[in-house]
Design an enzyme around this catalytic site. Structure first.
Site, PDB file in Angstrom:
ATOM      1  N   THR A  75     -17.101 -22.774  19.657  1.00 28.55           N
ATOM      2  CA  THR A  75     -17.065 -22.991  21.103  1.00 28.55           C
ATOM      3  C   THR A  75     -18.264 -22.386  21.816  1.00 28.55           C
ATOM      4  O   THR A  75     -18.810 -21.351  21.373  1.00 28.55           O
ATOM      5  CB  THR A  75     -15.772 -22.373  21.673  1.00 28.55           C
ATOM      6  OG1 THR A  75     -15.870 -22.345  23.098  1.00 28.55           O
ATOM      7  CG2 THR A  75     -15.573 -20.943  21.194  1.00 28.55           C
ATOM      8  N   TYR A  90     -11.009 -15.070  23.014  1.00 28.63           N
ATOM      9  CA  TYR A  90     -11.089 -16.423  22.436  1.00 28.63           C
ATOM     10  C   TYR A  90     -12.474 -16.637  21.819  1.00 28.63           C
ATOM     11  O   TYR A  90     -12.600 -16.987  20.643  1.00 28.63           O
ATOM     12  CB  TYR A  90     -10.801 -17.470  23.516  1.00 28.63           C
ATOM     13  CG  TYR A  90     -11.165 -18.869  23.098  1.00 28.63           C
ATOM     14  CD1 TYR A  90     -10.549 -19.458  21.992  1.00 28.63           C
ATOM     15  CD2 TYR A  90     -12.138 -19.598  23.780  1.00 28.63           C
ATOM     16  CE1 TYR A  90     -10.898 -20.736  21.584  1.00 28.63           C
ATOM     17  CE2 TYR A  90     -12.488 -20.877  23.378  1.00 28.63           C
ATOM     18  CZ  TYR A  90     -11.869 -21.441  22.279  1.00 28.63           C
ATOM     19  OH  TYR A  90     -12.227 -22.698  21.875  1.00 28.63           O
TER      20      TYR A  90
END
Ligand code: UDP
Length: 339
Positions: A124, A151
């Site tokens: 990501t 995350y």
């Protein structure tokens, strides 16, 4: 014929990749998913395209995971299964380090043990953290990685495990994709006018375009802009939104890419940014629906701007986006929501 395991194949991105594998290739596909956020209906829809295997399993069941890899001669793993909500990761970091980093590490370990030669990993743009002095052409793959939320860190740690593992295992190669903001739903190849067959089914959505599409079709009365005091042109957060079918296409290309090329890392985005306000306006304009929007405080863990430099994926992988159009993205998200 390729023999591919897709973890998280019942989820949003995974299911669009499976759709393309089933429709466009003769790959043998096995989906592994715990159905915590994945959709049973999506699995049924995919069955209408072509047969595939489904294994309901949580990646934390290490012994079971080992059996799956032992009993199948997968040549490729495409690994999507993960927790993906930035604010939740701030509240519950261990969920992210366990689900994402620990389970991915085990999967990589088993992949090496059972001679899986290609590993395609969903990472990501959140691994880039809060970019300062963003280059004019966007963030490239060499930009420093300093995640500002668990995350992003859980994914960065998994990237590292993959990179270090591949260094000492010659027959094990990876492609890491760093996704920017993925949105929209299935574009039917034969007829773009048809309703999407699959889309984002995750309940309690947190992602901007999904929420805006829910407002446009009156499933939600109003939505909030989280912060209008960022250092951006209109004060709201800026992101690079990529259509799900273009992202899925990059994964299909990655399988062949690894047959003839070394391991590598690619940004997946369109290389242009839209603010939260612009996205909401685009949803309203492209659907001709109005809805109420309020301004709320900033959300935990959100950087101001994330825009990709996508030169590498275009030049090295030959990836050419087909749906680089924010209104098309909004319309397809709305069509899915309004089905
Ligand atoms: N956002 C917003 N309202 C919402 C959802 C998101 O203002 O209801 C903003 C969020 O603060 C960020 C951008 O939209 O600036 C994209 O957020 P999203 O959750 O879609 O993706 P992320 O970039 O966090 O992965």
């Amino acid at each position: 014929m390729n023999n591919v395991l897709v973890t998280g194949g019942a989820g949003y991105i995974g299911s669009h990749v499976v759709k393309q594998l089933l429709e466009q290739t003769n790959t043998k596909v096995t989906i592994l998913d715990n159905l915590s956020t994945g959709s049973k209906i999506t699995l049924d829809t995919l069955k209408n395209i072509r047969e595939y295997e489904f294994i309901k399993l949580d990646l934390k069941e290490f012994d079971e995971v080992e059996l799956v890899l032992k009993n199948n001669s997968f040549d490729t793993i495409i690994h999507f299964a993960a927790s993906i909500v930035v604010p939740e990761s701030v509240e519950n970091p261990l969920k992210y380090y366990m689900n994402n980093t620990v389970n991915t590490t085990n999967l990589i370990n088993q992949a090496v043990k059972y001679n899986v030669s290609k590993f395609i990993f969903s990472s990501t743009a959140a691994t880039y953290g809060e970019p300062i002095n963003i280059p004019e052409n966007g963030i490239d793959e060499d930009y420093s990685q300093n995640p500002i939320n668990p995350y992003g860190m859980s994914k960065l740690m998994s990237e590292r495990v993959l990179i270090d593992t591949a260094k000492v295992n010659e027959s094990f190669k990876y492609v890491i994709f760093r996704y920017f903001n993925v949105a929209g739903a299935d574009i039917n190849y034969e007829n773009k006018e048809l309703a999407p067959r699959i889309g984002q089914s995750f309940p309690n959505a947190t992602h901007l375009i999904k929420i805006a599409s829910e407002c446009a079709c009156k499933k939600r009365e109003q939505m909030a802009i989280f912060g209008d005091d960022y250092d951006t042109s209109d004060g709201t957060g800026v992101r690079d939104y990529i259509h799900i079918d273009d992202l899925a296409d990059a994964h299909i290309k990655a399988i062949d890419y690894l047959k003839h090329n070394d391991s590598d890392i690619f940004n997946a985005g369109y290389g242009k940014g839209f603010s939260v306000k612009e996205v909401i306006e685009c949803m309203k304009d492209s659907t001709k629906k109005d809805f109420k929007v309020s301004i709320e405080p900033r959300r935990l863990g959100d950087p101001a701007t994330l825009i990709s430099n996508n030169s590498k994926i275009k030049s090295k992988m030959g990836w050419t986006p087909k749906y680089d159009d924010l209104s098309l993205i909004c319309q397809s998200a709305y069509a899915w929501e309004n089905r």
